[in-house]
Design a protein around this motif. Structure first.
Motif, short mmCIF file in Angstrom:
data_model
loop_
_atom_site.label_atom_id
_atom_site.label_comp_id
_atom_site.label_asym_id
_atom_site.label_seq_id
_atom_site.Cartn_x
_atom_site.Cartn_y
_atom_site.Cartn_z
N ASP A 40 0.83 -1.21 0.00
CA ASP A 40 0.00 0.00 0.00
C ASP A 40 0.86 1.26 0.00
N GLY A 41 1.90 1.26 -0.85
CA GLY A 41 2.77 2.42 -0.97
C GLY A 41 3.96 2.44 -0.03
N LEU A 42 4.03 1.53 0.93
CA LEU A 42 5.15 1.46 1.88
C LEU A 42 6.20 0.48 1.33
N PRO A 43 7.37 0.98 0.88
CA PRO A 43 8.41 0.09 0.35
C PRO A 43 8.90 -0.87 1.44
N LEU A 44 9.01 -2.16 1.09
CA LEU A 44 9.39 -3.18 2.08
C LEU A 44 10.75 -3.81 1.86
N ALA B 251 4.68 5.75 11.13
CA ALA B 251 4.05 6.93 10.52
C ALA B 251 2.91 6.51 9.59
N TYR B 252 3.12 5.45 8.82
CA TYR B 252 2.10 4.92 7.91
C TYR B 252 0.84 4.52 8.70
N ALA B 253 1.06 3.77 9.78
CA ALA B 253 -0.07 3.29 10.59
C ALA B 253 -0.82 4.46 11.23
N GLU B 254 -0.10 5.44 11.75
CA GLU B 254 -0.75 6.59 12.37
C GLU B 254 -1.53 7.42 11.35
N ALA B 255 -0.97 7.61 10.17
CA ALA B 255 -1.63 8.41 9.14
C ALA B 255 -2.90 7.75 8.61
N ARG B 256 -2.93 6.42 8.62
CA ARG B 256 -4.07 5.69 8.06
C ARG B 256 -4.97 5.09 9.13
N ASP B 257 -4.62 5.29 10.40
CA ASP B 257 -5.35 4.73 11.52
C ASP B 257 -5.50 3.22 11.38
N VAL B 258 -4.36 2.58 11.05
CA VAL B 258 -4.29 1.12 10.95
C VAL B 258 -3.20 0.64 11.89
N TYR B 259 -2.97 -0.65 11.91
CA TYR B 259 -1.99 -1.24 12.82
C TYR B 259 -0.75 -1.70 12.07
N PHE B 260 0.32 -1.88 12.79
CA PHE B 260 1.52 -2.54 12.32
C PHE B 260 1.86 -3.59 13.36
N ARG B 261 2.82 -4.46 13.08
CA ARG B 261 3.17 -5.47 14.08
C ARG B 261 4.66 -5.74 14.06
N TYR B 262 5.12 -6.25 15.19
CA TYR B 262 6.52 -6.63 15.34
C TYR B 262 6.62 -8.15 15.29
N THR B 263 7.71 -8.63 14.70
CA THR B 263 7.99 -10.06 14.71
C THR B 263 8.63 -10.40 16.06
N PRO B 264 8.75 -11.67 16.41
CA PRO B 264 9.43 -12.03 17.66
C PRO B 264 10.87 -11.52 17.73
N GLU B 265 11.50 -11.31 16.56
CA GLU B 265 12.87 -10.79 16.53
C GLU B 265 12.91 -9.27 16.69
N GLY B 266 11.75 -8.61 16.66
CA GLY B 266 11.70 -7.17 16.81
C GLY B 266 11.62 -6.39 15.52
N VAL C 191 9.66 -4.70 12.40
CA VAL C 191 8.32 -4.15 12.21
C VAL C 191 7.88 -4.32 10.76
N GLY C 192 6.57 -4.46 10.58
CA GLY C 192 6.02 -4.57 9.23
C GLY C 192 4.52 -4.37 9.26
N PRO C 193 3.89 -4.49 8.10
CA PRO C 193 2.44 -4.33 8.03
C PRO C 193 1.72 -5.37 8.89
N ASP C 194 0.55 -5.01 9.39
CA ASP C 194 -0.26 -5.95 10.16
C ASP C 194 -1.07 -6.80 9.19
N ASP C 195 -0.37 -7.66 8.48
CA ASP C 195 -0.96 -8.53 7.46
C ASP C 195 -0.36 -9.90 7.68
N SER C 196 -1.20 -10.89 7.89
CA SER C 196 -0.69 -12.24 8.18
C SER C 196 0.13 -12.80 7.03
N GLY C 197 0.07 -12.20 5.85
CA GLY C 197 0.82 -12.70 4.71
C GLY C 197 2.19 -12.09 4.54
N VAL C 198 2.60 -11.16 5.41
CA VAL C 198 3.91 -10.53 5.30
C VAL C 198 4.69 -10.76 6.60
#
Length: 187
Positions: free
Chosen positions: A101-105, A119-134, A136-143
């Motif tokens: 969604d426009g966020l280069p990965l 910043a992406y999550a705050e601007a769009r009022d969505v979530y992001f998530r951290y992996t167990p290693e720390g 960060v990425g999109p809150d999408d189970s496929g990434v």
């Protein structure tokens, strides 16, 4: 500043959750993956170690970019005998550019990616998530974001996935070759 090695030579691929990334569609056979990857470069197919007896045999398709000196694969696709293509790992240096969604990965300094993801999550009022290693990425189970050392910097190496062979999550489905701690294979 975003990391863009060989940016002029890197393809841009799109990601569609639960469908696929670039020309690769989840569920493809090994032969279909090899055929679809021909546009990017030469392929090498090998068997994956069978670390978990619950999963059907899995093959790894490594795709190396044409015209690039011997290096890590640009893309590594994992194909289960039962589920077909279930995981696509994109190399931080040689892989195609993929955005969510426009966020280069791909190939991002992990700390810059974290700032941009927040910043992406705050601007769009969505979530992001951290992996167990720390990571960060999109809150999408496929990434699943992974780290890859490039020189002195840890760069982003995303995995695009669906679950395989009755697994409940992408963490359960992750190929053992992709288990890494700070970008290095786990002991």
């Amino acid at each position: 500043m975003a990391f863009e090695p060989e940016a002029a030579e890197r393809d841009e691929w799109s990601y569609a959750p639960a469908a696929g990334v670039g020309p690769l569609r989840f569920g493809m056979t090994v032969d279909e993956v090899v055929e679809a990857a021909e546009a990017l470069g030469r392929t090498k197919v090998s068997e994956c170690a069978r670390d978990h007896a619950i999963f059907s045999p899995t093959r790894k398709v490594e795709v190396h970019r044409r015209g690039v000196a011997p290096s890590l694969p640009a893309v590594t696709a994992y194909v289960s005998q039962v589920a077909g293509l279930f995981c696509v790992a994109v190399d931080a240096v040689h892989g195609p550019q993929v955005a969510y969604d426009g966020l280069p990965l791909v190939g991002r300094d992990m700390s810059e990616l974290e700032s941009d993801a927040v910043a992406y999550a705050e601007a769009r009022d969505v979530y992001f998530r951290y992996t167990p290693e720390g990571y960060v990425g999109p809150d999408d189970s496929g990434v699943v974001m992974r780290g890859q050392p490039v020189g002195q910097v840890l760069r982003s190496r995303p995995l695009f996935m669906v679950t395989r062979d009755g697994a409940h999550t992408e963490w359960d489905s992750m190929p053992s070759e992709e288990y890494r701690v700070n970008g290095r294979p786990a002991a």
